[in-house]
Design an enzyme around this catalytic site. Sequence first.
Site, PDB file in Angstrom:
ATOM      1  N   ASP A 158       0.855  -1.195   0.000  1.00 49.54           N
ATOM      2  CA  ASP A 158       0.000   0.000   0.000  1.00 49.54           C
ATOM      3  C   ASP A 158       0.889   1.243   0.000  1.00 49.54           C
ATOM      4  O   ASP A 158       1.498   1.576   1.010  1.00 49.54           O
ATOM      5  CB  ASP A 158      -0.887  -0.078   1.258  1.00 49.54           C
ATOM      6  CG  ASP A 158      -1.609   1.223   1.570  1.00 49.54           C
ATOM      7  OD1 ASP A 158      -1.733   2.067   0.670  1.00 49.54           O
ATOM      8  OD2 ASP A 158      -2.062   1.360   2.732  1.00 49.54           O
ATOM      9  N   ASP A 198      -1.651  -1.224  -3.916  1.00 56.41           N
ATOM     10  CA  ASP A 198      -1.917  -0.489  -5.162  1.00 56.41           C
ATOM     11  C   ASP A 198      -0.769  -0.678  -6.159  1.00 56.41           C
ATOM     12  O   ASP A 198       0.257  -1.297  -5.842  1.00 56.41           O
ATOM     13  CB  ASP A 198      -2.145   1.005  -4.858  1.00 56.41           C
ATOM     14  CG  ASP A 198      -1.095   1.559  -3.899  1.00 56.41           C
ATOM     15  OD1 ASP A 198       0.093   1.286  -4.139  1.00 56.41           O
ATOM     16  OD2 ASP A 198      -1.461   2.240  -2.920  1.00 56.41           O
ATOM     17  N   ASP A 243      -5.171 -10.742 -15.528  1.00 50.96           N
ATOM     18  CA  ASP A 243      -6.258 -11.694 -15.345  1.00 50.96           C
ATOM     19  C   ASP A 243      -7.366 -11.359 -16.338  1.00 50.96           C
ATOM     20  O   ASP A 243      -7.741 -10.194 -16.457  1.00 50.96           O
ATOM     21  CB  ASP A 243      -6.799 -11.566 -13.909  1.00 50.96           C
ATOM     22  CG  ASP A 243      -7.023 -12.905 -13.256  1.00 50.96           C
ATOM     23  OD1 ASP A 243      -7.815 -13.682 -13.810  1.00 50.96           O
ATOM     24  OD2 ASP A 243      -6.409 -13.163 -12.200  1.00 50.96           O
ATOM     25  N   ASP A 285      -9.559 -16.686 -16.273  1.00 57.57           N
ATOM     26  CA  ASP A 285     -10.349 -17.110 -15.128  1.00 57.57           C
ATOM     27  C   ASP A 285     -11.424 -18.134 -15.525  1.00 57.57           C
ATOM     28  O   ASP A 285     -12.123 -17.937 -16.524  1.00 57.57           O
ATOM     29  CB  ASP A 285     -11.027 -15.844 -14.576  1.00 57.57           C
ATOM     30  CG  ASP A 285     -11.665 -16.040 -13.226  1.00 57.57           C
ATOM     31  OD1 ASP A 285     -10.931 -16.268 -12.257  1.00 57.57           O
ATOM     32  OD2 ASP A 285     -12.909 -15.957 -13.134  1.00 57.57           O
ATOM     33  N   GLU A 290      -7.266 -21.089 -16.077  1.00 53.85           N
ATOM     34  CA  GLU A 290      -7.704 -21.668 -14.805  1.00 53.85           C
ATOM     35  C   GLU A 290      -8.822 -22.632 -15.173  1.00 53.85           C
ATOM     36  O   GLU A 290      -9.881 -22.221 -15.656  1.00 53.85           O
ATOM     37  CB  GLU A 290      -8.233 -20.584 -13.863  1.00 53.85           C
ATOM     38  CG  GLU A 290      -8.526 -21.165 -12.478  1.00 53.85           C
ATOM     39  CD  GLU A 290      -9.560 -20.396 -11.688  1.00 53.85           C
ATOM     40  OE1 GLU A 290      -9.567 -20.498 -10.463  1.00 53.85           O
ATOM     41  OE2 GLU A 290     -10.399 -19.702 -12.296  1.00 53.85           O
ATOM     42  N   HIS A 299      -4.627 -17.003  -4.598  1.00 56.69           N
ATOM     43  CA  HIS A 299      -5.515 -16.149  -3.802  1.00 56.69           C
ATOM     44  C   HIS A 299      -6.806 -16.840  -3.384  1.00 56.69           C
ATOM     45  O   HIS A 299      -7.598 -16.251  -2.645  1.00 56.69           O
ATOM     46  CB  HIS A 299      -5.833 -14.887  -4.611  1.00 56.69           C
ATOM     47  CG  HIS A 299      -6.619 -15.215  -5.856  1.00 56.69           C
ATOM     48  ND1 HIS A 299      -6.063 -15.907  -6.903  1.00 56.69           N
ATOM     49  CD2 HIS A 299      -7.906 -14.986  -6.186  1.00 56.69           C
ATOM     50  CE1 HIS A 299      -6.991 -16.092  -7.828  1.00 56.69           C
ATOM     51  NE2 HIS A 299      -8.113 -15.541  -7.424  1.00 56.69           N
ATOM     52  N   ASP A 300      -7.059 -18.038  -3.900  1.00 49.74           N
ATOM     53  CA  ASP A 300      -8.282 -18.767  -3.538  1.00 49.74           C
ATOM     54  C   ASP A 300      -8.016 -19.898  -2.560  1.00 49.74           C
ATOM     55  O   ASP A 300      -8.949 -20.595  -2.150  1.00 49.74           O
ATOM     56  CB  ASP A 300      -8.911 -19.398  -4.793  1.00 49.74           C
ATOM     57  CG  ASP A 300      -9.412 -18.373  -5.779  1.00 49.74           C
ATOM     58  OD1 ASP A 300      -9.825 -17.284  -5.350  1.00 49.74           O
ATOM     59  OD2 ASP A 300      -9.390 -18.671  -6.992  1.00 49.74           O
TER      60      ASP A 300
HETATM   61  C1  GLC Z   1     -11.656 -17.843 -10.086  1.00 54.50           C
HETATM   62  C2  GLC Z   1     -10.915 -16.826  -9.268  1.00 54.50           C
HETATM   63  C3  GLC Z   1     -11.685 -16.554  -8.018  1.00 54.50           C
HETATM   64  C4  GLC Z   1     -13.039 -16.008  -8.403  1.00 54.50           C
HETATM   65  C5  GLC Z   1     -13.763 -16.926  -9.370  1.00 54.50           C
HETATM   66  C6  GLC Z   1     -14.897 -16.225 -10.046  1.00 54.50           C
HETATM   67  O1  GLC Z   1     -11.730 -19.078  -9.483  1.00 54.50           O
HETATM   68  O2  GLC Z   1      -9.624 -17.281  -9.015  1.00 54.50           O
HETATM   69  O3  GLC Z   1     -11.030 -15.683  -7.149  1.00 54.50           O
HETATM   70  O4  GLC Z   1     -13.823 -15.839  -7.262  1.00 54.50           O
HETATM   71  O5  GLC Z   1     -12.925 -17.368 -10.403  1.00 54.50           O
HETATM   72  O6  GLC Z   1     -14.407 -15.246 -10.917  1.00 54.50           O
END
Ligand code: GLC
Length: 553
Positions: free
Chosen positions: A23, A31, A100, A202, A257, A324-325
């Site tokens: 930050d 940021d 992304d 994604d 993904e 991050h998930d």
């Molecule tokens: C992917 C992302 C996740 C998001 C989901 C819906 O799995 O990594 O963070 O919530 O898609 O976009």
Amino acid sequence: MSEVRKLWQDEAIYQIYPRSFCDSNGDGVGDIPGIISKLDYLKDLGVKIIWLSPVYESPLDDMGYDISDYRKIRPELGTMEDMDRLIKEAGERGLKIVMDLVVNHTSDEHEWFLKSKDPASPYHDYYIWRKGRKNNKKPPNNWTSMFVGSAWTYVPEVGEWYLHLYGEKQPDLNWHNPKVYEEVKGIVEFWLNKGIYGFRCDVINQIYKTSLEDGKGISPSGRGMEHYLNQPGNHEILRRLHEEVFAARGDSLMLGETFNVDYENGRKFQENKELDIFFIFDHMMVDKSYNPLAKPKFSVEKFMKILYDWQAHCPMMANYLENHDQRRSISRFGDPKNHRVESGKMLALLNLTLRGTPFVYEGQEIGMIDMPREEHHDEFEDVAAKRIYSLMKKFKVFSDSYIEKFVNHLNRDHARLPVQWDDSPNAGFSPEGVKTWLPVNPDYKEVNVKVQEKDPDSLLNYYKALLHYRSESDTLRMGDFVPMQLKGPVYAFSRNFKGKRTTTLINFSNQEQPLPGEIKTVSGELLFSNYGRKAVEEPSVLKPFECFLIVAK
Ligand code: GLC
């Protein structure tokens, strides 16, 4: 003639979750200027590609995975000038930026969706609007959202329901409409022309819904998948996008993904040039479930079998243990209390020596762990955790402590705590006195970048050495993968290239284990021990989470 290698085939990728990284302006949220200030750190760490979780305009229902404008930067993160500067300054350091691409859905605040509410508008067909069953009182089908609950929401002023495989503020795009493809192609070109290297796409194997028939079985999450996972129409869209946009660009990256992908679909992605590499989820599901009645337990055998099987079936993997998930890997698979550093090093060695492109998630390199239980806050930021929590409460059959434990095992906030840069208040993420958007883990005084930079045995320095070593090692970058048949929880595999060999050995347990006889016969130099071992001695036992890399020249 052999193909020219691409950067992503040889170098590690570092994931930044921008809200949690650094930050710079003291508003409690990371940021883009904060990221720029850490580029030297990343270069020094030894990664060459940075993947940024979404930086676009978004109402933040799903923390940026709900985009309201694909061509604008979210003001809390900075400006378009900041983004241009990031791409430029990264480039000056030999670092590439991957963005992304979230195009299964948009935000419900995207202007396309707002316009789509008018059935007469051409935008109506950008989304999946339908009349419901039972006189429009019930959703059009029985699908459940990935974030649990119905996948449909009714909008009275439209008189129709719209599909959302995720939260209700994330309406799914209609990929049967050719205009949607053209829009997305335009967005992809817009960013590539700014000089980014590629995209992490994604939930990209769910975008094409072949039919809207009822799903089979009963599942609180993802019922109906058989109608939209890995569909032929989905493969065709990706193949076309790759051909029309990426083929002519040479070195670039399309990373998918892909939830629930099997070997056959994985092969199609790569052989048909749809995606360069893709993330599997199988190993991440070993110890978790969206079904509140299930109590999955981590099984190292299952986990390693999945990794080994994919190594055997897929020529180029995207290897990751965190993002991050996901909860932090040391908390899930290691021992955060007694062997934080040792288990962190073991996981690092595993992830960075498998065949494929390794990913490191921010903070993984210093061994950040989940939020301790006593610090749990009731108010989740994670939209998925919120939905699961309220659904479980509604059923009135689960005790509060069961709900807490269950939601906690899925809560994605764990991975999103601010990165711990130093031992000052707020861990150097935000200035002192600022309230950070998620709390700082109280272990920051011991676990932070500054402390670890000074300690030659730290996890950070281990990552650094291993990343640099990997970059230089033909065997690790290009070698084949040969598993050694050992008895779990001790695992070993070798990588071989033009007569050279590296052998990875890991004790994937918090107990001592006998050193397998097969290992004693592997010749070579012992590098990257996590217990300061210099040679494979006999007779000997492996310490908890002990690992090493043997290199035969
Ligand atoms: C992917 C992302 C996740 C998001 C989901 C819906 O799995 O990594 O963070 O919530 O898609 O976009």
